[in-house]
Design a protein around this motif. Structure first.
Motif, PDB file in Angstrom:
ATOM      1  N   UNK A 158      -7.945 -44.107 -19.070  1.00 27.59           N
ATOM      2  CA  UNK A 158      -8.792 -42.947 -19.360  1.00 27.59           C
ATOM      3  C   UNK A 158      -8.400 -41.773 -18.446  1.00 27.59           C
ATOM      4  N   UNK A 159      -8.222 -42.065 -17.157  1.00 29.74           N
ATOM      5  CA  UNK A 159      -7.856 -41.016 -16.194  1.00 29.74           C
ATOM      6  C   UNK A 159      -6.466 -40.457 -16.511  1.00 29.74           C
ATOM      7  N   UNK A 160      -5.536 -41.352 -16.855  1.00 31.92           N
ATOM      8  CA  UNK A 160      -4.168 -40.896 -17.185  1.00 31.92           C
ATOM      9  C   UNK A 160      -4.197 -39.970 -18.404  1.00 31.92           C
ATOM     10  N   UNK A 161      -5.009 -40.324 -19.401  1.00 38.30           N
ATOM     11  CA  UNK A 161      -5.121 -39.473 -20.611  1.00 38.30           C
ATOM     12  C   UNK A 161      -5.709 -38.116 -20.266  1.00 38.30           C
ATOM     13  N   UNK A 162      -6.769 -38.132 -19.444  1.00 42.08           N
ATOM     14  CA  UNK A 162      -7.397 -36.865 -19.057  1.00 42.08           C
ATOM     15  C   UNK A 162      -6.407 -35.993 -18.288  1.00 42.08           C
ATOM     16  N   UNK A 163      -5.672 -36.616 -17.372  1.00 38.12           N
ATOM     17  CA  UNK A 163      -4.701 -35.861 -16.564  1.00 38.12           C
ATOM     18  C   UNK A 163      -3.626 -35.221 -17.445  1.00 38.12           C
ATOM     19  N   UNK A 164      -3.221 -35.957 -18.466  1.00 41.75           N
ATOM     20  CA  UNK A 164      -2.171 -35.438 -19.359  1.00 41.75           C
ATOM     21  C   UNK A 164      -2.649 -34.185 -20.094  1.00 41.75           C
TER      22      UNK A 164
ATOM     23  N   UNK B 165     -13.919 -37.932 -14.184  1.00 41.89           N
ATOM     24  CA  UNK B 165     -13.881 -37.473 -15.579  1.00 41.89           C
ATOM     25  C   UNK B 165     -13.123 -36.135 -15.614  1.00 41.89           C
ATOM     26  N   UNK B 166     -13.097 -35.495 -16.760  1.00 43.94           N
ATOM     27  CA  UNK B 166     -12.304 -34.277 -16.894  1.00 43.94           C
ATOM     28  C   UNK B 166     -12.732 -33.173 -15.931  1.00 43.94           C
ATOM     29  N   UNK B 167     -14.050 -32.954 -15.825  1.00 43.73           N
ATOM     30  CA  UNK B 167     -14.544 -31.902 -14.924  1.00 43.73           C
ATOM     31  C   UNK B 167     -14.179 -32.205 -13.476  1.00 43.73           C
ATOM     32  N   UNK B 168     -14.297 -33.481 -13.129  1.00 45.72           N
ATOM     33  CA  UNK B 168     -13.996 -33.869 -11.750  1.00 45.72           C
ATOM     34  C   UNK B 168     -12.506 -33.641 -11.447  1.00 45.72           C
ATOM     35  N   UNK B 169     -11.646 -33.964 -12.402  1.00 49.78           N
ATOM     36  CA  UNK B 169     -10.203 -33.775 -12.186  1.00 49.78           C
ATOM     37  C   UNK B 169      -9.855 -32.284 -12.104  1.00 49.78           C
ATOM     38  N   UNK B 170     -10.561 -31.462 -12.875  1.00 49.94           N
ATOM     39  CA  UNK B 170     -10.329 -30.001 -12.791  1.00 49.94           C
ATOM     40  C   UNK B 170     -10.823 -29.456 -11.446  1.00 49.94           C
ATOM     41  N   UNK B 171     -11.927 -30.014 -10.985  1.00 54.17           N
ATOM     42  CA  UNK B 171     -12.463 -29.610  -9.678  1.00 54.17           C
ATOM     43  C   UNK B 171     -11.464 -29.977  -8.562  1.00 54.17           C
ATOM     44  N   UNK B 172     -10.929 -31.198  -8.651  1.00 55.58           N
ATOM     45  CA  UNK B 172      -9.945 -31.627  -7.648  1.00 55.58           C
ATOM     46  C   UNK B 172      -8.698 -30.735  -7.682  1.00 55.58           C
ATOM     47  N   UNK B 173      -8.257 -30.411  -8.892  1.00 59.98           N
ATOM     48  CA  UNK B 173      -7.049 -29.575  -9.023  1.00 59.98           C
ATOM     49  C   UNK B 173      -7.245 -28.240  -8.295  1.00 59.98           C
ATOM     50  N   UNK B 174      -8.450 -27.692  -8.430  1.00 64.54           N
ATOM     51  CA  UNK B 174      -8.776 -26.424  -7.787  1.00 64.54           C
ATOM     52  C   UNK B 174      -8.780 -26.579  -6.255  1.00 64.54           C
ATOM     53  N   UNK B 175      -9.282 -27.712  -5.762  1.00 65.85           N
ATOM     54  CA  UNK B 175      -9.383 -27.921  -4.306  1.00 65.85           C
ATOM     55  C   UNK B 175      -8.050 -28.310  -3.674  1.00 65.85           C
ATOM     56  N   UNK B 176      -7.135 -28.862  -4.476  1.00 64.92           N
ATOM     57  CA  UNK B 176      -5.837 -29.261  -3.913  1.00 64.92           C
ATOM     58  C   UNK B 176      -5.014 -28.037  -3.525  1.00 64.92           C
TER      59      UNK B 176
ATOM     60  N   UNK C  77      -1.349 -20.710  -9.725  1.00 63.24           N
ATOM     61  CA  UNK C  77      -2.315 -19.807  -9.086  1.00 63.24           C
ATOM     62  C   UNK C  77      -3.730 -20.226  -9.476  1.00 63.24           C
ATOM     63  N   UNK C  78      -4.489 -20.749  -8.535  1.00 60.27           N
ATOM     64  CA  UNK C  78      -5.875 -21.113  -8.805  1.00 60.27           C
ATOM     65  C   UNK C  78      -6.757 -20.510  -7.727  1.00 60.27           C
ATOM     66  N   UNK C  79      -7.952 -20.111  -8.127  1.00 58.50           N
ATOM     67  CA  UNK C  79      -8.870 -19.528  -7.149  1.00 58.50           C
ATOM     68  C   UNK C  79     -10.266 -20.084  -7.411  1.00 58.50           C
ATOM     69  N   UNK C  80     -11.235 -19.581  -6.669  1.00 58.21           N
ATOM     70  CA  UNK C  80     -12.629 -20.026  -6.836  1.00 58.21           C
ATOM     71  C   UNK C  80     -13.098 -19.861  -8.284  1.00 58.21           C
ATOM     72  N   UNK C  81     -12.555 -18.854  -8.966  1.00 54.92           N
ATOM     73  CA  UNK C  81     -12.987 -18.590 -10.343  1.00 54.92           C
ATOM     74  C   UNK C  81     -12.617 -19.741 -11.281  1.00 54.92           C
ATOM     75  N   UNK C  82     -11.653 -20.566 -10.890  1.00 58.80           N
ATOM     76  CA  UNK C  82     -11.214 -21.667 -11.754  1.00 58.80           C
ATOM     77  C   UNK C  82     -11.993 -22.957 -11.500  1.00 58.80           C
ATOM     78  N   UNK C  83     -12.932 -22.909 -10.589  1.00 55.26           N
ATOM     79  CA  UNK C  83     -13.696 -24.110 -10.235  1.00 55.26           C
ATOM     80  C   UNK C  83     -14.737 -24.403 -11.319  1.00 55.26           C
ATOM     81  N   UNK C  84     -14.753 -25.627 -11.901  1.00 55.41           N
ATOM     82  CA  UNK C  84     -15.790 -25.924 -12.891  1.00 55.41           C
ATOM     83  C   UNK C  84     -17.163 -25.888 -12.234  1.00 55.41           C
TER      84      UNK C  84
END
Ligand SMILES: C[S@@+](CC[C@H](N)C(=O)[O-])C[C@H]1O[C@@H](n2cnc3c(N)ncnc32)[C@H](O)[C@@H]1O
Length: 244
Positions: A162-168, A133-144, A216-223
């Protein structure tokens, strides 16, 4: 030994590739699990019986891999398969994905994440149980890592859409080509479920993205870790029992 529907036997896993939960305690960075921690680290979420990981790892000997599943027997089969193939650069963990990413996976640490045929939760009223879901994709983005890759494959068209829409809607994911979702899978290893659907002439919907270079992403961006999400894995946030 008598078993019931609710208490199935957990098969012990003695493989050197298996990381037991107690070994994870205090491990804040999965790269520490490897003799050569500086190599790229890729993660497969929901590895099932490990056939996809075996093919992927064999083709990428200079990358460290983690394969996770909450299914004990799947972890056992994955370990057996990887050991037989001599793939010592893979570690197998029986752990819930969100928990692992939150507790053991620092920002900017994964060169790639693979999610193949996640549980589809086809009924409309159950869609909020879907892992991705959206939170999970944001979490992954932070870990990548910078330019790290996300690969998602599903047999369910509305899950992929659904995933493609969330990613967009998430800044930082880049779509490599013109097509948001494709049914072409050139060179992508096939998992058990993918093979099964393709054998029945059913398409697999495939999504590939990478993290925008220079973001630029750091721990602070983790949901924040969601509380009360549905998992059978024990979790400090919800205290649930470990299932089979
Ligand atoms: C439908 S199966 C697909 C297995 C494999 N990826 C394949 O394509 O053959 C989904 C897998 O994801 C695992 N799984 C489901 N939710 C999970 C979670 N939250 N964390 C880790 N694994 C999970 C299940 O135990 C199951 O093995």
């Amino acid at each position: 030994m008598t078993t019931t529907a609710t208490t199935q036997r957990i098969l012990p896993i003695h493989s050197p590739l298996f990381v037991p939960p107690e070994q994870l305690i205090g491990c804040r960075d999965l790269r520490q699990l490897f003799a050569q921690p500086d190599r790229p680290l890729a993660l497969e979420i929901g590895c099932g019986i490990g056939d996809f990981m075996a093919e992927l790892a064999a083709a990428n000997p200079m990358t460290n891999f983690i394969a996770i599943d909450i299914y004990n027997k799947g972890c056992l089969k994955t370990c057996r398969r990887l050991e037989k193939a001599g793939l010592n650069h893979v570690r197998v963990l029986r752990v819930e994905a969100r928990y692992l990413l939150h507790q053991h996976c620092p920002a900017n640490s994964l060169s790639a994440v693979y999610i193949n045929c996640p549980d589809p939760w086809p009924k409309k009223r159950h869609r909020d149980r879907r892992l991705v879901n959206g939170d999970f994709l944001r979490l992954l983005l932070c870990c990548l890592t910078d330019d790290g890759r996300l690969h998602f494959a599903s047999d369910v068209a509305n899950y992929a859409n659904q995933v493609a829409c969330l990613l967009a809607g998430i800044e930082g994911y880049v779509q490599p080509g013109a097509t948001a979702v494709t049914t072409a899978l050139p060179g992508y290893p096939l998992s058990k479920y993918m093979r099964r659907f393709l054998a029945g002439n059913l398409p697999i919907y495939f999504i590939a993205r990478h993290r925008q270079a220079g973001l630029q992403l750091s721990e602070a961006d983790r949901p924040a870790l969601p509380t009360g999400f549905r998992t059978r894995h024990p979790h400090p946030a919800n205290g649930q029992e470990l299932g089979p």
